[in-house]
Scaffold this motif. Sequence first.
Motif, PDB file in Angstrom:
ATOM      1  N   PHE A 124      44.066  13.869  51.471  1.00 31.64           N
ATOM      2  CA  PHE A 124      43.737  12.514  51.025  1.00 31.64           C
ATOM      3  C   PHE A 124      43.915  12.396  49.527  1.00 31.64           C
ATOM      4  O   PHE A 124      43.450  13.244  48.762  1.00 31.64           O
ATOM      5  N   TYR A 160      42.054  15.562  48.043  1.00 26.60           N
ATOM      6  CA  TYR A 160      41.130  16.270  48.906  1.00 26.60           C
ATOM      7  C   TYR A 160      41.897  16.822  50.097  1.00 26.60           C
ATOM      8  O   TYR A 160      42.859  16.222  50.569  1.00 26.60           O
ATOM      9  N   LEU A 197      42.370  12.013  42.429  1.00 26.27           N
ATOM     10  CA  LEU A 197      41.902  13.250  43.049  1.00 26.27           C
ATOM     11  C   LEU A 197      42.639  13.472  44.365  1.00 26.27           C
ATOM     12  O   LEU A 197      43.061  12.520  45.018  1.00 26.27           O
ATOM     13  N   PHE A 257      40.022   5.795  48.812  1.00 28.11           N
ATOM     14  CA  PHE A 257      40.861   6.808  49.449  1.00 28.11           C
ATOM     15  C   PHE A 257      42.080   6.188  50.114  1.00 28.11           C
ATOM     16  O   PHE A 257      42.036   5.059  50.620  1.00 28.11           O
ATOM     17  N   GLY A 258      43.165   6.965  50.129  1.00 28.26           N
ATOM     18  CA  GLY A 258      44.286   6.641  50.987  1.00 28.26           C
ATOM     19  C   GLY A 258      43.961   7.052  52.417  1.00 28.26           C
ATOM     20  O   GLY A 258      42.913   7.631  52.693  1.00 28.26           O
ATOM     21  N   LYS A 259      44.911   6.758  53.332  1.00 26.95           N
ATOM     22  CA  LYS A 259      44.654   7.033  54.735  1.00 26.95           C
ATOM     23  C   LYS A 259      44.928   8.486  55.121  1.00 26.95           C
ATOM     24  O   LYS A 259      44.596   8.903  56.215  1.00 26.95           O
ATOM     25  N   GLN A 297      39.296   6.648  41.313  1.00 22.74           N
ATOM     26  CA  GLN A 297      37.997   6.043  40.997  1.00 22.74           C
ATOM     27  C   GLN A 297      38.152   4.534  40.911  1.00 22.74           C
ATOM     28  O   GLN A 297      39.090   4.029  40.302  1.00 22.74           O
ATOM     29  N   ASN A 348      32.555   5.423  42.285  1.00 20.89           N
ATOM     30  CA  ASN A 348      33.009   5.222  43.653  1.00 20.89           C
ATOM     31  C   ASN A 348      34.489   5.545  43.777  1.00 20.89           C
ATOM     32  O   ASN A 348      35.275   5.248  42.891  1.00 20.89           O
ATOM     33  N   LEU A 349      34.849   6.160  44.894  1.00 20.88           N
ATOM     34  CA  LEU A 349      36.234   6.533  45.130  1.00 20.88           C
ATOM     35  C   LEU A 349      36.876   5.618  46.160  1.00 20.88           C
ATOM     36  O   LEU A 349      36.231   5.166  47.105  1.00 20.88           O
ATOM     37  N   PHE A 370      37.299  19.027  47.760  1.00 19.14           N
ATOM     38  CA  PHE A 370      38.025  18.670  46.555  1.00 19.14           C
ATOM     39  C   PHE A 370      39.061  19.737  46.238  1.00 19.14           C
ATOM     40  O   PHE A 370      38.777  20.937  46.288  1.00 19.14           O
ATOM     41  N   LYS A 388      41.311  18.236  54.110  1.00 17.08           N
ATOM     42  CA  LYS A 388      40.336  18.184  55.187  1.00 17.08           C
ATOM     43  C   LYS A 388      40.846  18.913  56.421  1.00 17.08           C
ATOM     44  O   LYS A 388      41.894  18.568  56.971  1.00 17.08           O
ATOM     45  N   ALA A 399      36.927  18.906  61.945  1.00 18.09           N
ATOM     46  CA  ALA A 399      35.501  19.188  62.135  1.00 18.09           C
ATOM     47  C   ALA A 399      34.818  19.701  60.862  1.00 18.09           C
ATOM     48  O   ALA A 399      33.749  20.320  60.944  1.00 18.09           O
ATOM     49  N   GLU A 400      35.425  19.461  59.711  1.00  9.60           N
ATOM     50  CA  GLU A 400      34.796  19.813  58.440  1.00  9.60           C
ATOM     51  C   GLU A 400      34.838  18.609  57.507  1.00  9.60           C
ATOM     52  O   GLU A 400      35.615  17.676  57.705  1.00  9.60           O
ATOM     53  N   GLY A 401      34.014  18.649  56.467  1.00  5.31           N
ATOM     54  CA  GLY A 401      34.083  17.608  55.461  1.00  5.31           C
ATOM     55  C   GLY A 401      35.260  17.820  54.528  1.00  5.31           C
ATOM     56  O   GLY A 401      35.772  18.928  54.399  1.00  5.31           O
ATOM     57  N   PRO A 402      35.721  16.749  53.879  1.00  4.84           N
ATOM     58  CA  PRO A 402      36.802  16.908  52.890  1.00  4.84           C
ATOM     59  C   PRO A 402      36.359  17.835  51.764  1.00  4.84           C
ATOM     60  O   PRO A 402      35.184  17.822  51.366  1.00  4.84           O
TER      61      PRO A 402
END
Lengths: 117, 110
Positions: free
Chosen positions: A89, A36, A34, A107-109, A93, A104-105, A46, A38, A41-44
């Motif tokens: 990002f 994402y 996946l 994530f990369g940095k 899974q 569960n995911l 999809f 971002k 000041a907001e959530g990631p």
Amino acid sequence: DQQVKQNSPSLSVQEGRISILNCDYTNSMFDYFLWYKKYPAEGPTFLISISSIKDKNEDGRFTVFLNKSAKHLSLHIVPSQPGDSAVYFCATQDPLSYGGSQGNLIFGKGTKLSVKP
Amino acid sequence: DAGITQSPRHKVTETGTPVTLRCHQTENHRYMYWYRQDPGHGLRLIHYSYGVKDTDKGEVSDGYSVSRSKTEDFLLTLESATSSQTSVYFCAIRQTYEQYFGPGTRLTVT
């Protein structure tokens, strides 16, 4: 050890050109990926995903390519727009969570994309 | 918009004090997650829940506990906050194979 690697912390692209964001992974068991986006000041949010049974998935200006033999995926944005400036990002899974279907995911940095007008 | 809210949105607290962050969802999703985001680390899973009263640890669970007494609420508690827990905390729900995130809580521990 990082299981999902985004080796470019930042990328700068001119408006109208192509943005290519890269992601490498270590475990051949990973089979769903996946992306994402971002904003500060907001959530990631999809963006797009791909299953390992495909090598390409397209949604408008966004295309994700998967190269399983190289354990590499990339996100292409064409044409890039200033509103695309964000942190991107890559995620996959965690197969260890499959037993319970937890989804569960990992994530990369992230890669910070700047699209200049 | 997956109907996820987080409260508070910002909090400053002192070292050693307990802190509880709340995640609320309105769409009856079974799976809920807590992440923290720090510069140079991306998003890291703290705890997750797969149903009421069913929770498990993630990658960075030390110093955190969670509770889920109702489907719609997932609470994250820092029993005794430390400066290393200064971070932005995101809650997420799972819908099919994707996760959808709340707006985040910025926590500063002084």
